[in-house]
Design a protein around this motif. Structure first.
Motif, PDB file in Angstrom:
ATOM      1  N   LEU A  84      -4.515  -1.479 -12.129  1.00 25.55           N
ATOM      2  CA  LEU A  84      -3.884  -2.838 -11.233  1.00 25.55           C
ATOM      3  C   LEU A  84      -2.350  -3.190 -12.258  1.00 25.55           C
ATOM      4  O   LEU A  84      -3.588  -3.892 -13.399  1.00 25.55           O
ATOM      5  N   SER A 134      -1.448   7.933 -11.869  1.00 25.29           N
ATOM      6  CA  SER A 134      -1.819   6.567 -11.031  1.00 25.29           C
ATOM      7  C   SER A 134      -2.353   5.594 -12.006  1.00 25.29           C
ATOM      8  O   SER A 134      -1.464   5.390 -12.885  1.00 25.29           O
ATOM      9  N   GLN A 136      -0.620   0.987  -9.956  1.00 23.96           N
ATOM     10  CA  GLN A 136      -0.263   0.682  -8.658  1.00 23.96           C
ATOM     11  C   GLN A 136       0.527  -0.513  -9.869  1.00 23.96           C
ATOM     12  O   GLN A 136       0.016  -1.468 -10.897  1.00 23.96           O
ATOM     13  N   ARG A 170       9.568   1.587  -6.264  1.00 22.78           N
ATOM     14  CA  ARG A 170       8.218   2.274  -5.308  1.00 22.78           C
ATOM     15  C   ARG A 170       9.119   3.564  -5.207  1.00 22.78           C
ATOM     16  O   ARG A 170       8.609   4.661  -4.928  1.00 22.78           O
ATOM     17  N   ALA A 174       6.611   6.608  -6.054  1.00 21.27           N
ATOM     18  CA  ALA A 174       5.424   7.420  -5.595  1.00 21.27           C
ATOM     19  C   ALA A 174       5.194   8.924  -5.199  1.00 21.27           C
ATOM     20  O   ALA A 174       4.284   9.245  -5.726  1.00 21.27           O
ATOM     21  N   GLY A 179       2.161   3.784  -7.022  1.00 19.16           N
ATOM     22  CA  GLY A 179       2.343   2.732  -6.158  1.00 19.16           C
ATOM     23  C   GLY A 179       2.685   1.548  -6.553  1.00 19.16           C
ATOM     24  O   GLY A 179       2.756   1.063  -7.973  1.00 19.16           O
ATOM     25  N   THR A 181       4.010  -2.295  -4.511  1.00 17.00           N
ATOM     26  CA  THR A 181       3.970  -3.142  -3.888  1.00 17.00           C
ATOM     27  C   THR A 181       4.521  -4.527  -4.076  1.00 17.00           C
ATOM     28  O   THR A 181       4.546  -5.260  -5.059  1.00 17.00           O
ATOM     29  N   ILE A 217      -2.501  -4.627  -1.320  1.00 17.11           N
ATOM     30  CA  ILE A 217      -2.412  -4.058  -2.086  1.00 17.11           C
ATOM     31  C   ILE A 217      -3.384  -2.746  -2.078  1.00 17.11           C
ATOM     32  O   ILE A 217      -3.379  -1.582  -2.381  1.00 17.11           O
ATOM     33  N   ASN A 220      -1.545  -0.396  -0.545  1.00 18.28           N
ATOM     34  CA  ASN A 220      -0.706   0.307  -1.103  1.00 18.28           C
ATOM     35  C   ASN A 220       0.384   0.231  -0.230  1.00 18.28           C
ATOM     36  O   ASN A 220       1.638   0.555   0.333  1.00 18.28           O
TER      37      ASN A 220
END
Length: 258
Positions: A84, A134, A136, A170, A174, A179, A181, A217, A220
């Motif tokens: 993250l 993976s 974010q 995004r 995706a 992700g 945000t 978060i 997502n």
């Protein structure tokens, strides 16, 4: 087999929202990579997070200087690639007490830190997250991104740019499991908010903001905006006829000073 630790990178961690988010995520099994301009405040945030059980690595790089930023970004690969990334670093300037206009050099520094730096970090880390499948990215914009305020034009421009960039990113990431945000806060208790000209309705504490942001978060969410009354009002400014919106901005006390 021990659970894999979660690696979280937060820029602007010496600021109000960044620091509150660092503390909100601090717990055993989490490693925080914290970056911030104020080294004294950053050290205090790190100490508080360690007391909550998190591992903490400080990254006191000047994000505005590519010579320091790019080698650091290159090191964030493999096991050191964050799960993250929260891009909360930012500054603000205004047109001044007499409305004489923004300083051009200060405006350039603001645009570099608020807009170019998060874009550069995302451009470095997003392909690696995409390859891993993976991750974010979280961008901190502002409700000021909906409609520019005469007293803070560069700040509003930078936050509008981040809004558009995050929304575009995004859609592209995706399908690859990454992700994105966008966070659009209203007024949060901080030195930056205190220095910003104009009224500050529905002022939230940084801790309250961090709870809402963390929850969004986790889900997502595409956009996290708060508080609701101010978010709705700012959105209305974006869709109303421009002349009416500008009249309302002046009426609410955000007009340029004369």
């Amino acid at each position: 087999m021990p659970a894999q630790r979660r690696l979280i990178l937060i820029t602007g961690a010496s600021g109000a929202i960044g620091g509150a988010l660092a503390r909100a995520y601090a717990q055993p099994g989490v490693e925080l990579i914290l970056n911030g301009r104020n080294q004294q405040l950053l050290a205090a945030v790190a100490e508080g997070c360690q007391a909550l059980g998190a591992e903490v690595t400080l990254a006191p790089h000047d994000l505005s200087h590519a010579a320091a930023l790019l080698p650091w970004l290159d090191s964030l690969q493999g096991a050191r690639l964050p799960d993250l990334v929260i891009l909360a670093a930012g500054i603000n300037i205004s047109t001044g007490e007499n409305g004489s206009g923004e300083d051009i050099d200060a405006s350039a520094r603001l645009m570099a830190l608020n807009l170019q730096v998060p874009m550069r970090i995302a451009q470095a880390l997003a392909p690696r997250m995409q390859a891993r499948g993976s991750g974010q990215l979280v961008f901190i914009s502002s409700l000021a991104a909906w409609h520019g305020l005469p007293v803070t034009p560069s700040y509003c421009a930078s936050k509008a740019g981040i809004k558009a960039y995050a929304e575009a990113l995004r859609g592209g990431l995706a399908p690859h499991g990454v992700g994105v945000t966008l966070v659009m806060p209203g007024y949060v208790e901080s030195a930056m908010a205190h220095d910003m000209p104009g009224p500050k309705p529905w002022l939230w504490s940084a801790e309250r903001a961090a709870r809402i942001i963390r929850r969004g978060i986790a889900g997502n969410r595409a956009r996290i905006s708060f508080p609701l009354p101010l978010a709705f009002g700012c959105w209305c400014l974006a869709v109303l006829p421009a002349g009416l919106a500008q009249h309302l901005v002046r009426w609410f006390g955000y007009g340029a000073r004369t």
